[in-house]
Write a protein that holds these residues in place. Structure first.
Motif, PDB file in Angstrom:
ATOM      1  N   TYR A   1       2.680   8.004   2.200  1.00 61.32           N
ATOM      2  CA  TYR A   1       2.027   9.291   1.979  1.00 61.32           C
ATOM      3  C   TYR A   1       2.731  10.077   0.882  1.00 61.32           C
ATOM      4  CZ  TYR A   1      -0.960   8.714   6.021  1.00 61.32           C
ATOM      5  OH  TYR A   1      -1.911   8.270   6.890  1.00 61.32           O
TER       6      TYR A   1
ATOM      7  N   THR B   1      -5.736  11.910  -1.913  1.00 57.87           N
ATOM      8  CA  THR B   1      -5.059  10.732  -1.353  1.00 57.87           C
ATOM      9  C   THR B   1      -5.221  10.633   0.155  1.00 57.87           C
ATOM     10  OG1 THR B   1      -2.926  11.827  -0.947  1.00 57.87           O
ATOM     11  CG2 THR B   1      -3.325  10.961  -3.174  1.00 57.87           C
ATOM     12  N   GLU B   2      -5.964  11.568   0.739  1.00 59.88           N
ATOM     13  CA  GLU B   2      -6.023  11.630   2.205  1.00 59.88           C
ATOM     14  C   GLU B   2      -6.485  10.328   2.841  1.00 59.88           C
ATOM     15  OE1 GLU B   2      -6.875  15.803   0.628  1.00 59.88           O
ATOM     16  OE2 GLU B   2      -7.446  13.731   0.150  1.00 59.88           O
ATOM     17  N   ASN B   3      -7.405   9.638   2.222  1.00 59.52           N
ATOM     18  CA  ASN B   3      -7.988   8.443   2.819  1.00 59.52           C
ATOM     19  C   ASN B   3      -7.584   7.165   2.101  1.00 59.52           C
ATOM     20  OD1 ASN B   3      -9.525   9.828   4.899  1.00 59.52           O
ATOM     21  ND2 ASN B   3     -10.822  10.568   3.225  1.00 59.52           N
ATOM     22  N   ASP B   4      -6.478   7.209   1.367  1.00 62.47           N
ATOM     23  CA  ASP B   4      -5.979   5.999   0.723  1.00 62.47           C
ATOM     24  C   ASP B   4      -5.651   4.941   1.770  1.00 62.47           C
ATOM     25  OD1 ASP B   4      -6.213   7.207  -1.692  1.00 62.47           O
ATOM     26  OD2 ASP B   4      -4.073   7.377  -2.110  1.00 62.47           O
ATOM     27  N   LYS B   5      -5.816   3.703   1.408  1.00 63.25           N
ATOM     28  CA  LYS B   5      -5.524   2.591   2.303  1.00 63.25           C
ATOM     29  C   LYS B   5      -4.018   2.458   2.468  1.00 63.25           C
ATOM     30  CE  LYS B   5      -6.895  -2.250   2.979  1.00 63.25           C
ATOM     31  NZ  LYS B   5      -7.708  -3.368   2.429  1.00 63.25           N
ATOM     32  N   ARG B   6      -3.529   2.452   3.718  1.00 57.82           N
ATOM     33  CA  ARG B   6      -2.095   2.391   3.988  1.00 57.82           C
ATOM     34  C   ARG B   6      -1.655   1.039   4.530  1.00 57.82           C
ATOM     35  NH1 ARG B   6      -0.934   7.090   1.281  1.00 57.82           N
ATOM     36  NH2 ARG B   6      -2.433   8.663   1.917  1.00 57.82           N
TER      37      ARG B   6
ATOM     38  N   TYR C   1       0.840  -1.187   0.000  1.00 54.91           N
ATOM     39  CA  TYR C   1       0.000   0.000   0.000  1.00 54.91           C
ATOM     40  C   TYR C   1       0.880   1.243   0.000  1.00 54.91           C
ATOM     41  CZ  TYR C   1      -3.562  -3.405   1.156  1.00 54.91           C
ATOM     42  OH  TYR C   1      -4.401  -4.488   1.130  1.00 54.91           O
ATOM     43  N   PRO C   2       0.380   2.346  -0.529  1.00 48.51           N
ATOM     44  CA  PRO C   2       1.254   3.517  -0.718  1.00 48.51           C
ATOM     45  C   PRO C   2       1.599   4.222   0.590  1.00 48.51           C
ATOM     46  CG  PRO C   2      -1.000   4.050  -1.310  1.00 48.51           C
ATOM     47  CD  PRO C   2      -0.981   2.568  -1.050  1.00 48.51           C
TER      48      PRO C   2
END
Length: 873
Positions: A276, A293-298, A273-274
C-alpha cells in the motif's frame, strides 16, 4: 549501516527440567575421571584436542543392532531403546529419535563422575525446538550436567550440591529446527559456556564442583517428558574444559570452512504486487491509500501463474562439481533439475519453478542434492535448502560488498561464513518467534510469516541513505540494508552479533510489518501537565516557544514569520482552556520603538509538531509600539505567543521587561509566571523510576525494547491483518499502526472501593495525551452512575469507518479522537489517557489507561464492551 536499536533485556535463566518426580536419592561423592591428553585425527593447525572419555559417532548404527559403539575405545557402549532408527548424518550415520520414547543409554561408570570440569559436544539436527528435549545428560531433577533444548534455545546446565535439590547454573542460545549445528557445553570449575558451531554464544559465572550422580548417561530422552525429536551425530564427553580454540578446531573438523559451500541464498516470488502507498492527512492521522491505488491488485488471484526463483551461490573457496536440485510444495517433490555445469567459487546460478497460485498456508522448498541425487555432503548442510510460506510477506535485503567480505572471514550464528546465511537465520528466527508466541486469545501464535525475497549485493561505495538503509525504493513489504561505505560505523555492531542473534534487527523488521514502538506511550513528569488546583496560565521558555513557532508555520509561504531569518520568540503562554484575549501591551526597558507580534493558536497541538488546519490557527495581530503600546484584538485561543521581530536588532529582545494580556478589562497576569501545582511526581501520581510516571502497559517485548519474545498484544496486532477478505492472506504492508484502531464499541470505567463496592456519584475527568504531552484540559467530564460506571462518549456511525482499499472498513468507537481525526495517531502519540476520580470527602485518584489496554479488550473477545476497573480509597 545497521545499529542495534533499543537495549535488549537478558532473559532469565530457567531450570531446564521441572523439579518433579525425584525417584532416587542423590549419590555419594566420587573422584573426577582421569584421562590422557592425546591429539585426535581432527586436530589441525597445531591445535591439540584432547581424547574424549567417551564418544559415539553413530557410524555403526543399524536398525537391527541394539548398541551404538563407543568410538573412543573406552567401551562405554550405548544401548538403543524405543525403536531408535538411523539416518544420514553430517559424516556417515546419525541416530534418529522420534520425540516419543527413543533413547540411547550408557551405563554409569567412574569415568563419568566429573567434579571440576566437563565438556559435552554433540552434532544435532532437531526437527523441532519448541519444548524440552534431551540431547545428552546425567540428569533427572538436577543431578550433574545436561545438554538440551528448551523453548527455542540450546541449553547447557550444571548442578552443584546445595540442599536436597542442588543448585543449577545454565546458559542458553537460540536453536533452529531443521539445521545441523555443533553444540558444546563447557564447565571449568569457575564458569559455564555454550558454543555454537565453534563460536562462544553464552557464558556465566559458576564457581563450584559438580553434584555427583550415579544416573546413566542418556542421549535423546530422560526424563520421559523431554524426548528429543530429530538427528544426533558424533557425541563426545571430555573430562576437561576445552578452550575456545579447541572447541573451534573441533567444529572445523565437522564444518570445514575452507571447502566448497553450496548455498541457497533466497527464494524470490514474482510477480511482486505493490504494497500500500499510504497517505496521512494530516500527518500521522487518517491513513488511506493514495488516490487511484485503492483497488490495485495486492495478491495473485486463484490459479494465476507465479514463479519462484532460487538463487544458488558457491560460498566456498573452490569450484564445486555438478549437482542436482528439486522443488517441493507442501513436502511433495514437484520439479527437479541438474546444474548446467561446475560452479566456481563466488559464482551464482538461478533456478525457477512455476506454480498455479493457491490461497492458504502452503510451503515452497528448494533443495540441493549431489549429482547422484543424495543429500549434498559439503560439510555445511545448514544452507543446502530453503523453504518459506508461499503467502509470506516479503522483505528485500541489501548487502554492501565490504559487509559481505567481512562476514565471509568469520563464522556466523549458523556455522557458515556468509552474510546471506546470517540474514536468513534471522528470518527463520522471526518466523519461529511468530509460531511459538501462543496465548489463550491467540492460540495459533502469530499467523503471519516473512521471507527474504531477494538479497541484493551493492558496491561498497554505494551511499547509505539511512533509515532502512535501502539504496533504492523498496519493492516489497519491507527493506533493510546491511553495511555501508564507512565500515567504522557498522563494525562495532556486527562484531557483537555476527555469531549470535541480533534482537534489534528483528525489532526493526517488526516496524517493516507495521508494528510501532510502544515506548511512545511512556510518560515523564515533564510531559504530564495536570494540576491539582484551579486552571492557571503557564509560560514557556524562549527555546520551547521558538520550536513551537518553527513547527507551526514551517513551509507556509503566506505566513510572514516564515520569511524571518532567525524567528526570535520571547514568550508563549498556555491556558488550561481557550481564553478570549482582547488586548495586549508590551514594555521595553530602553524606551525605543520595536516591532512585536501576538499570535494565538489552538493549544498543545501546535507546540509539539502538528500543524493545525488553517481554520483553527486563531487570531493574529501585528503592531508597532513604544513603551506599553496597546493593541486591541479578539482571539479565542489556548496558546498565545509574543514575538519580538526587529530583524536588524535581535539583541534588543532582552529589553522586553513585561507584557500583559486582557480579557475585556480583566488583566491576565502572565508577567508573574503564575503556575498551578503539578500532580505528576507527587504522592497522587508518583514516579515509577527516574522521572517516569507511566510505562506503557505492554511488557518489554520485541517491540517495546529488543527482547526476544512477543507479547500477546503484538501477536494480536499481527493477526488482525490475517485472513484479509476471507482469502487467508495477510494485509500487504504500507500501513503503520493500523491495529491501534481496534477499540471496543463501548468503553466503561468501573469505579469501586477497596471492598469491591461500586462507587456512585464520583466525579470523572479524563485527560488525553496529545503529541506525547498530557495537557491540563479534561477531554471528558461526568459522574459515575448507580453501578459505579462512567461510559466514554463515542463515534459509532458508519461514515466514520476508515477503508483500507479492499472493500472493508473499521467502524470503531474511539475515545482517542482528536481535533485532527476521530482515530488515534498511528504511532500512538495521543494514546494515553489519565483518569481523575474525585469522591466527596476523599483524595483524588489518578489512573493511566493507554491504547493497548483498549486493543487487548478486543483481542480477548470483548469487542462490544471494554471495562476498565479503577479502585479508589
Amino acid at each position: 549501516m545497521i545499529t542495534n536499536h533499543g537495549a535488549g533485556r537478558r532473559l532469565p535463566i530457567r531450570y531446564p527440567f521441572p523439579l518433579l518426580l525425584l525417584l532416587a536419592s542423590l549419590g555419594g561423592g566420587c573422584q573426577s575421571g582421569a584421562e590422557e591428553t592425546a591429539t585426535v585425527d581432527e586436530a589441525r593447525q597445531g591445535i591439540s584436542v584432547p581424547a574424549p572419555v567417551a564418544a559415539w559417532t553413530f557410524d555403526d548404527c543399524t536398525l537391527r543392532r541394539p548398541i551404538i559403539k563407543d568410538s573412543s575405545g573406552n567401551t562405554h557402549d550405548a544401548t538403543k531403546s524405543g525403536g531408535m532408527r538411523c539416518a544420514q548424518g553430517v559424516r556417515g550415520r546419525a541416530g534418529s529419535f522420534d520425540g516419543v520414547d527413543d533413547a540411547a543409554t550408557v551405563k554409569d561408570a567412574p569415568a563419568f563422575h566429573f567434579r571440576d570440569a566437563v565438556t559435552v559436544s554433540a552434532l544435532v539436527r532437531p526437527s523441532r525446538v519448541d519444548r524440552m528435549q534431551t540431547i545428552i545428560n546425567k540428569w533427572y531433577a538436577m543431578d550433574a550436567f545436561a545438554l538440551a533444548i528448551e523453548g527455542g534455545r540450546y541449553l547447557f546446565s550444571v548442578a552443584f550440591p546445595n540442599g536436597g535439590w542442588g543448585e543449577t547454573h545454565s546458559v542458553a542460545a537460540p536453536a533452529r529446527a531443521g539445521a545441523w549445528a555443533h553444540v558444546v557445553g563447557v564447565f571449568d570449575g569457575k564458569s559455564i559456556a555454550l558454543y555454537f558451531n565453534g563460536t562462544l554464544v553464552a557464558s556465566a559465572p559458576a564457581l563450584g564442583t559438580l553434584q555427583d550422580s550415579t544416573r546413566p548417561l542418556m542421549m535423546g530422552n530422560h526424563p520421559s517428558w523431554s524426548a528429543y525429536s530429530g538427528l544426533i551425530d558424533d557425541v563426545r564427553i571430555f573430562g576437561v574444559a576445552l578452550s575456545a580454540e579447541q572447541v573451534a578446531e573441533l567444529a572445523r573438523s565437522f564444518f570445514p570452512t575452507t571447502s566448497s559451500d553450496l548455498s541457497v541464498s533466497y527464494i524470490e516470488r514474482t510477480p511482486q504486487y505493490p504494497k500500500y502507498d499510504v497517505r496521512y492527512q494530516p500527518s500521522g492521522y487518517n491513513p488511506a491509500p493514495a488516490p487511484g491505488t485503492e483497488n490495485d491488485k495486492r495478491w495473485p488471484d486463484l490459479g494465476d501463474t507465479v514463479q519462484f526463483t532460487a538463487r544458488v551461490r558457491n560460498q566456498g573457496t573452490r569450484t564445486v562439481p555438478r549437482f542436482r536440485t528439486q522443488w517441493l510444495i507442501d513436502g511433495q517433490v514437484v520439479a527437479s533439475g541438474r546444474s548446467s555445469g561446475r560452479l566456481a567459487a563466488g559464482a551464482t546460478q538461478d533456478y525457477t519453478f512455476s506454480w498455479n497460485w493457491q490461497d492458504g498456508d502452503h510451503v515452497v522448498r528448494f533443495e540441493l542434492l549431489d549429482d547422484s541425487g543424495l543429500p549434498l555432503n559439503d560439510g555445511l548442510v545448514v544452507n543446502d535448502a530453503r523453504e518459506q510460506r508461499t503467502n509470506a510477506l516479503l522483505l528485500t535485503a541489501y548487502v554492501w560488498e565490504n559487509f559481505a567480505t567481512w562476514m565471509a572471514a568469520r563464522d556466523n550464528s549458523v556455522g557458515t561464513r556468509s552474510a546471506e546465511d546470517w540474514i536468513q537465520f534471522h528470518s527463520d528466527e522471526m518466523n519461529r518467534l511468530f509460531a511459538s508466541s501462543v496465548y489463550p486469545s491467540q492460540p495459533e501464535g502469530a499467523k503471519v510469516r516473512i521471507a527474504i525475497n531477494r538479497i541484493v549485493r551493492v558496491p561498497s561505495t554505494t551511499p547509505d541513505p539511512g533509515g532502512t538503509h535501502a539504496p533504492e525504493p523498496c519493492p516489497t513489504d519491507g527493506c533493510w540494508g546491511f553495511g555501508g561505505p564507512a565500515p567504522a560505523s557498522w563494525t562495532p555492531w556486527i562484531e557483537q552479533v555476527h555469531a549470535t542473534r541480533d534482537n534489534g534487527l528483528l525489532h526493526e523488521w517488526g516496524h517493516q510489518l507495521g508494528l510501532i514502538d510502544l515506548y511512545q506511550m511512556d510518560v515523564q513528569v515533564s510531559e504530564c501537565l495536570i494540576t491539582d488546583g484551579p486552571p492557571r496560565a503557564e509560560t514557556f521558555s524562549n527555546s520551547s516557544a521558538l520550536s513551537a513557532i518553527d513547527r507551526l508555520f514551517d513551509g507556509v509561504a503566506s505566513d510572514p514569520i516564515a520569511t524571518y531569518e532567525s524567528r526570535p520568540v520571547w514568550f508563549a503562554v498556555r491556558f488550561a482552556e481557550p481564553r478570549a484575549v482582547t488586548r495586549a501591551r508590551v514594555k521595553f526597558s530602553d524606551g525605543m520603538t520595536h516591532s512585536w507580534e501576538i499570535w494565538a493558536g489552538p493549544d498543545l497541538d501546535s507546540v509539539n509538531g502538528r500543524q493545525p488546519p488553517a481554520t483553527r490557527r486563531g487570531g493574529k495581530v501585528v503592531t508597532s509600539g513604544t513603551d506599553w503600546g496597546d493593541q486591541s484584538f479578539s482571539a479565542e485561543a489556548a496558546l498565545v505567543w509574543l514575538l519580538h521581530v526587529d530583524r536588524q536588532d535581535y539583541d534588543r529582545m532582552s529589553h522586553v521587561t513585561e507584557w500583559e494580556l486582557y480579557e475585556g478589562d480583566q488583566r491576565i497576569d502572565v508577567a508573574g509566571l503564575i503556575k498551578a501545582n503539578r500532580v505528576a511526581g507527587t504522592a497522587l501520581m508518583p514516579t515509577i523510576a527516574w522521572d517516569v510516571v507511566h510505562y506503557n502497559s505492554v511488557p518489554g517485548d520485541l517491540m517495546s525494547g529488543a527482547a526476544y519474545f512477543l507479547d500477546e498484544y503484538h501477536v494480536w496486532a499481527l493477526n488482525t491483518d490475517a485472513n484479509w477478505n476471507g482469502r487467508a492472506l495477510p494485509l500487504r504492508r504500507g500501513y503503520y499502526g493500523k491495529y491501534l484502531f481496534g477499540i471496543p464499541t463501548q468503553n466503561v470505567l468501573a469505579v469501586v472501593d477497596g471492598n469491591g463496592t461500586a462507587v456512585a456519584g464520583a466525579t470523572i475527568e479524563v485527560f488525553q495525551q496529545q503529541d506525547s504531552v498530557i495537557p491540563n484540559v479534561p477531554k471528558y467530564r461526568g459522574t459515575t452512575d448507580s453501578a459505579g460506571h462512567f461510559t466514554f462518549p463515542h463515534y459509532t456511525t458508519p461514515e466514520h469507518g476508515i477503508s483500507f482499499g479492499q472493500g472493508d472498513a473499521l467502524f470503531t468507537a474511539n475515545p482517542f479522537s482528536t481535533i485532527y481525526s476521530e482515530y488515534p495517531h498511528v504511532v500512538g502519540t495521543n494514546g494515553v489517557l489519565v483518569v481523575r476520580v474525585s469522591v466527596s470527602g476523599g483524595t483524588d485518584t489518578y489512573r493511566f489507561l493507554d491504547l493497548p489496554m483498549f486493543n487487548l479488550e478486543v483481542a480477548r473477545g470483548h469487542g462490544d464492551m471494554g471495562v476498565y476497573r479503577i479502585v479508589v480509597p
